[in-house]
Design a protein around this motif. Structure first.
Motif, PDB file in Angstrom:
ATOM      1  N   THR A   1       0.834  -1.203   0.000  1.00 17.13           N
ATOM      2  CA  THR A   1       0.000   0.000   0.000  1.00 17.13           C
ATOM      3  C   THR A   1       0.864   1.246   0.000  1.00 17.13           C
ATOM      4  N   LEU A   2       1.887   1.245   0.831  1.00 22.26           N
ATOM      5  CA  LEU A   2       2.788   2.396   0.884  1.00 22.26           C
ATOM      6  C   LEU A   2       3.516   2.601  -0.441  1.00 22.26           C
ATOM      7  N   TRP A   3       3.960   1.500  -1.028  1.00 23.00           N
ATOM      8  CA  TRP A   3       4.664   1.616  -2.310  1.00 23.00           C
ATOM      9  C   TRP A   3       3.741   2.180  -3.383  1.00 23.00           C
ATOM     10  N   LEU A   4       2.518   1.721  -3.441  1.00 25.12           N
ATOM     11  CA  LEU A   4       1.568   2.246  -4.428  1.00 25.12           C
ATOM     12  C   LEU A   4       1.310   3.735  -4.209  1.00 25.12           C
ATOM     13  N   GLY A   5       1.154   4.139  -2.953  1.00 27.33           N
ATOM     14  CA  GLY A   5       0.965   5.550  -2.639  1.00 27.33           C
ATOM     15  C   GLY A   5       2.186   6.366  -2.989  1.00 27.33           C
ATOM     16  N   TRP A   6       3.367   5.844  -2.680  1.00 26.81           N
ATOM     17  CA  TRP A   6       4.620   6.537  -2.984  1.00 26.81           C
ATOM     18  C   TRP A   6       4.776   6.734  -4.496  1.00 26.81           C
ATOM     19  N   MET A   7       4.459   5.708  -5.256  1.00 28.13           N
ATOM     20  CA  MET A   7       4.577   5.822  -6.713  1.00 28.13           C
ATOM     21  C   MET A   7       3.575   6.841  -7.265  1.00 28.13           C
ATOM     22  N   TYR A   8       2.389   6.887  -6.691  1.00 26.46           N
ATOM     23  CA  TYR A   8       1.407   7.884  -7.116  1.00 26.46           C
ATOM     24  C   TYR A   8       1.930   9.296  -6.846  1.00 26.46           C
ATOM     25  N   ILE A   9       2.468   9.516  -5.649  1.00 25.72           N
ATOM     26  CA  ILE A   9       3.013  10.827  -5.292  1.00 25.72           C
ATOM     27  C   ILE A   9       4.169  11.183  -6.225  1.00 25.72           C
ATOM     28  N   GLN A  10       5.028  10.222  -6.521  1.00 25.86           N
ATOM     29  CA  GLN A  10       6.149  10.477  -7.424  1.00 25.86           C
ATOM     30  C   GLN A  10       5.670  10.834  -8.828  1.00 25.86           C
ATOM     31  N   ASN A  11       4.615  10.181  -9.300  1.00 25.60           N
ATOM     32  CA  ASN A  11       4.062  10.499 -10.618  1.00 25.60           C
ATOM     33  C   ASN A  11       3.474  11.905 -10.658  1.00 25.60           C
ATOM     34  N   VAL A  12       2.771  12.290  -9.610  1.00 25.57           N
ATOM     35  CA  VAL A  12       2.219  13.644  -9.532  1.00 25.57           C
ATOM     36  C   VAL A  12       3.352  14.665  -9.514  1.00 25.57           C
ATOM     37  N   LEU A  13       4.378  14.394  -8.726  1.00 30.22           N
ATOM     38  CA  LEU A  13       5.524  15.295  -8.631  1.00 30.22           C
ATOM     39  C   LEU A  13       6.233  15.425  -9.981  1.00 30.22           C
ATOM     40  N   GLN A  14       6.411  14.321 -10.659  1.00 28.69           N
ATOM     41  CA  GLN A  14       7.049  14.341 -11.974  1.00 28.69           C
ATOM     42  C   GLN A  14       6.195  15.121 -12.974  1.00 28.69           C
ATOM     43  N   GLY A  15       4.889  14.983 -12.902  1.00 28.22           N
ATOM     44  CA  GLY A  15       3.998  15.749 -13.772  1.00 28.22           C
ATOM     45  C   GLY A  15       4.098  17.242 -13.511  1.00 28.22           C
ATOM     46  N   MET A  16       4.200  17.619 -12.240  1.00 28.63           N
ATOM     47  CA  MET A  16       4.348  19.036 -11.902  1.00 28.63           C
ATOM     48  C   MET A  16       5.658  19.595 -12.439  1.00 28.63           C
ATOM     49  N   GLN A  17       6.730  18.818 -12.310  1.00 28.64           N
ATOM     50  CA  GLN A  17       8.031  19.265 -12.796  1.00 28.64           C
ATOM     51  C   GLN A  17       8.030  19.385 -14.319  1.00 28.64           C
ATOM     52  N   LEU A  18       7.402  18.450 -14.994  1.00 29.94           N
ATOM     53  CA  LEU A  18       7.310  18.508 -16.445  1.00 29.94           C
ATOM     54  C   LEU A  18       6.469  19.690 -16.902  1.00 29.94           C
ATOM     55  N   ALA A  19       5.367  19.951 -16.225  1.00 25.44           N
ATOM     56  CA  ALA A  19       4.522  21.097 -16.571  1.00 25.44           C
ATOM     57  C   ALA A  19       5.283  22.399 -16.395  1.00 25.44           C
ATOM     58  N   SER A  20       6.069  22.497 -15.336  1.00 27.67           N
ATOM     59  CA  SER A  20       6.871  23.696 -15.093  1.00 27.67           C
ATOM     60  C   SER A  20       7.928  23.866 -16.185  1.00 27.67           C
ATOM     61  N   LEU A  21       8.563  22.781 -16.564  1.00 29.53           N
ATOM     62  CA  LEU A  21       9.578  22.827 -17.616  1.00 29.53           C
ATOM     63  C   LEU A  21       8.972  23.256 -18.945  1.00 29.53           C
ATOM     64  N   LEU A  22       7.834  22.673 -19.281  1.00 31.82           N
ATOM     65  CA  LEU A  22       7.174  23.031 -20.539  1.00 31.82           C
ATOM     66  C   LEU A  22       6.681  24.467 -20.526  1.00 31.82           C
ATOM     67  N   SER A  23       6.203  24.903 -19.385  1.00 33.56           N
ATOM     68  CA  SER A  23       5.738  26.293 -19.258  1.00 33.56           C
ATOM     69  C   SER A  23       6.899  27.269 -19.472  1.00 33.56           C
ATOM     70  N   ASN A  24       8.057  26.933 -18.919  1.00 31.57           N
ATOM     71  CA  ASN A  24       9.229  27.785 -19.102  1.00 31.57           C
ATOM     72  C   ASN A  24       9.701  27.806 -20.553  1.00 31.57           C
ATOM     73  N   GLN A  25       9.587  26.691 -21.252  1.00 25.93           N
ATOM     74  CA  GLN A  25      10.014  26.616 -22.639  1.00 25.93           C
ATOM     75  C   GLN A  25       9.067  27.395 -23.555  1.00 25.93           C
ATOM     76  N   LEU A  26       7.792  27.444 -23.196  1.00 28.67           N
ATOM     77  CA  LEU A  26       6.831  28.169 -24.019  1.00 28.67           C
ATOM     78  C   LEU A  26       7.039  29.675 -23.918  1.00 28.67           C
ATOM     79  N   ASP A  27       7.669  30.127 -22.839  1.00 31.32           N
ATOM     80  CA  ASP A  27       7.906  31.547 -22.653  1.00 31.32           C
ATOM     81  C   ASP A  27       9.060  32.072 -23.507  1.00 31.32           C
ATOM     82  N   LEU A  28       9.819  31.183 -24.133  1.00 30.47           N
ATOM     83  CA  LEU A  28      10.960  31.623 -24.938  1.00 30.47           C
ATOM     84  C   LEU A  28      10.514  32.372 -26.096  1.00 30.47           C
TER      85      LEU A  28
END
Length: 96
Positions: free
Chosen positions: A69-96
């Motif tokens: 259960t903990l591993w499944l929750g941890w992986m979910y949190i990691q996926n959300v975090l990775q999505g946030m980081q990717l969205a931030s990266l893409l947002s910064n690239q669009l501002d160029l």
């Protein structure tokens, strides 16, 4: 390793602030998804927040969350975090 450390901390010092022992970005994601304020989230609240996203119900008669259960929750949190980081990266690239 991080989950093992978090489990030990949630048992030994459950009322310690999560942001003092867990990376801030993880605390922010768990706090937002759990509805707790990140500034006052304790280690135990963070631990249960991660477990809930893996399927832990936390009812009165339930024991502590299991590793699967903990591993499944941890992986979910990691996926959300990775999505946030990717969205931030893409947002910064669009501002160029």
């Amino acid at each position: 390793m991080r989950l093992l450390q978090l489990r030990v901390l949630s048992r030994q010092c459950p009322d310690e602030l999560a942001r003092a022992v867990i990376p801030t970005d993880i605390v922010l994601v768990v706090a937002h998804l759990s509805g707790h304020p990140a500034k006052t989230m304790t280690v135990q609240q963070c631990w249960h927040g991660i477990a809930r996203h893996g399927g832990y119900l936390g009812r009165k008669g339930d024991g502590p969350p299991g590793w699967k259960t903990l591993w499944l929750g941890w992986m979910y949190i990691q996926n959300v975090l990775q999505g946030m980081q990717l969205a931030s990266l893409l947002s910064n690239q669009l501002d160029l």
